[in-house]
Design an enzyme around this catalytic site. Structure first.
Site, mmCIF file in Angstrom:
data_model
loop_
_atom_site.group_PDB
_atom_site.id
_atom_site.type_symbol
_atom_site.label_atom_id
_atom_site.label_comp_id
_atom_site.label_asym_id
_atom_site.label_seq_id
_atom_site.Cartn_x
_atom_site.Cartn_y
_atom_site.Cartn_z
ATOM 1 N N THR A 193 0.840 -1.197 0.000
ATOM 2 C CA THR A 193 0.000 0.000 0.000
ATOM 3 C C THR A 193 0.873 1.246 0.000
ATOM 4 O OG1 THR A 193 -1.659 -1.224 1.217
ATOM 5 C CG2 THR A 193 -1.868 1.172 1.241
ATOM 6 N N CYS A 250 23.594 6.649 8.324
ATOM 7 C CA CYS A 250 23.117 5.265 8.176
ATOM 8 C C CYS A 250 24.063 4.250 8.798
ATOM 9 C CB CYS A 250 22.955 4.926 6.699
ATOM 10 S SG CYS A 250 22.175 6.227 5.784
HETATM 11 N N1 PMP Z 1 22.371 7.640 -0.885
HETATM 12 C C1 PMP Z 1 22.941 8.778 -0.448
HETATM 13 C C2 PMP Z 1 24.006 9.413 -1.294
HETATM 14 C C3 PMP Z 1 22.547 9.351 0.759
HETATM 15 O O1 PMP Z 1 23.130 10.483 1.185
HETATM 16 C C4 PMP Z 1 21.538 8.718 1.519
HETATM 17 C C5 PMP Z 1 21.113 9.294 2.862
HETATM 18 N N2 PMP Z 1 22.102 9.185 3.862
HETATM 19 C C6 PMP Z 1 20.955 7.536 1.024
HETATM 20 C C7 PMP Z 1 21.394 7.037 -0.185
HETATM 21 C C8 PMP Z 1 19.865 6.829 1.783
HETATM 22 O O2 PMP Z 1 18.671 7.573 1.735
HETATM 23 P P1 PMP Z 1 17.421 7.214 2.665
HETATM 24 O O3 PMP Z 1 17.699 7.843 3.983
HETATM 25 O O4 PMP Z 1 16.244 7.838 1.967
HETATM 26 O O5 PMP Z 1 17.290 5.729 2.716
#
Ligand code: PMP
Length: 386
Positions: A244, A330
């Site tokens: 969804t 991340c």
């Molecule tokens: N690719 C790049 C170059 C990013 O800077 C980021 C964010 N840190 C991401 C991918 C991942 O994006 P999202 O937070 O939307 O998963």
């Protein structure tokens, strides 16, 4: 608060907040795929309008837009989709050495599958992909199913890859080109009608929009020629990304894209100015301050730096209300000691460990950027005097 982490995320723009409230107030709670009743149709219409408006802003066709839960999912979707489509024949993925982990780690995970080989494409000392090396790799793989995944701009260092040349090489040697455009779209207008990008990924929380919302723009040509769906269980997003739809995020995502198209020039000027005063202030106040690679006006608002002999984790714990980062957020909880990006630049190990990132945008003023630099320089001195 001094917010210097716009590559990590950005604050919601007022216009985007308003679009969310307007949608909530209009009772758009229906399932956008429930086409047989009015409540579903209303939500479906909102999604269709958002898709049309995003496609128009990007010079793409609405059928090329796939909504996902973020850029991480969009990158995974494309790489897994490619591997599933071609691994029976034996397929190849070339990825840049400084890619975001959603490409880098996904490629490594895919290399465990039978029929998938992956290759890292090196960057030079300024973090830019080595085109000669890529060309050699592509010549070796000519005639075999190959995907090249190289980001538009990096999220830790101010480096822009020559995506136009990479695209041309891919066309010449018959490879697919996938571009993580998360940071590139923040800083540069893209126009899909020019046919430069094969597929391209945007994340709305980097442009003052909602988190958990990604846009995968597929290139021209039949989808089935490039990817097989890695997920199953629904026909949403042309069967490629079932589930969804996050209607609220999609409506807000369209609002932030249309705002960004108007605001990008002003925003990037501000980002350049903030980064400039930040670096000037730190250079004047600390002889230990070093840039890992020089500032780059093409990648505004991103500074990658370290202080000679100052332990970055220690410094971060002393910064209080100055928000900066060591690298991509991340990997923050992943237990990794430091980022693969400074390693790819060939920096000495003691420097790699102490690299910091400051990134600028609408959430900080020029004056605050100066103040933040003063605080950082002072904390550095205090740490060394202890
Ligand atoms: N690719 C790049 C170059 C990013 O800077 C980021 C964010 N840190 C991401 C991918 C991942 O994006 P999202 O937070 O939307 O998963």
């Amino acid at each position: 608060m001094y917010y210097l982490d716009h590559c990590g995320s950005t604050p919601l723009a007022t216009e985007v907040k308003e679009s969310i409230l307007a949608f909530l107030n209009a009772d758009g709670f229906g399932n956008p795929s429930a086409v047989h009743h009015e409540v579903g149709q209303k939500a479906g219409l909102a999604v269709a309008e958002a898709r049309d408006s995003i496609a128009k802003a990007l010079g793409a066709n609405p059928t090329e837009i796939i909504f996902t839960s973020g850029a991480t999912e969009a990158n995974n979707l494309l790489l897994w989709g490619f591997a599933l489509r071609y691994r029976a024949q034996g397929c190849h993925i070339i990825f840049g050495a400084t890619e975001h982990k959603s490409i880098y780690d996904t490629a490594l995970a895919l290399s465990e599958l039978e029929g998938v080989s992956v290759f890292e494409a090196p960057v030079d000392q300024s973090g830019v992909l080595n085109l000669e090396h890529l060309k050699k790799q592509l010549i070796d793989l000519e005639g075999k199913p190959t995907l090249v995944a190289v980001m538009h701009m990096n999220n830790e260092i101010p480096a822009r890859h020559p995506v136009e040349d990479i695209s041309r090489l891919c066309v010449q040697y018959g490879a697919f080109f996938h571009c993580d455009g998360v940071q590139g779209y923040v800083r540069e207008k893209i126009d899909f009608s020019l046919g430069i990008y094969g597929s391209y990924v945007i994340s709305t929380h980097k442009i003052y929009g909602p988190k958990g919302m990604g846009i995968l723009v597929l290139g021209r040509g039949p989808l089935s020629a490039r990817v097989l769906p890695p997920y199953h269980g629904g026909q949403q997003e042309f069967g490629l990304r079932p589930g969804t739809l996050n209607t609220l995020a999609i409506v807000a995502g369209a609002a932030c894209i249309s705002l960004h198209e108007q605001a990008r020039e002003k925003r990037t000027r501000h980002m350049n100015e903030c980064a400039r005063v930040f670096v000037e202030t730190l250079s004047a106040l600390s002889s230990l301050f070093q840039l890992t690679i020089p500032m780059n006006e093409k990648v505004p608002g991103l500074v990658n730096f370290y202080f000679d002999g100052v332990d970055a984790p220690t410094l971060l714990t002393f910064l209080g209300d100055v928000c900066i980062n060591r690298g991509a957020s991340c990997t923050g909880s992943g237990g990794e000691k430091f980022s693969h990006v400074p390693r790819a630049l060939g920096l000495p190990i003691e420097v790699q460990a102490n690299v910091l990132r400051a990134s600028f945008g609408d959430g900080v003023t020029v004056q605050e950027s100066i103040k933040a630099a003063q605080i950082i320089a002072r904390r550095c001195r205090e740490i060394l005097e202890k």
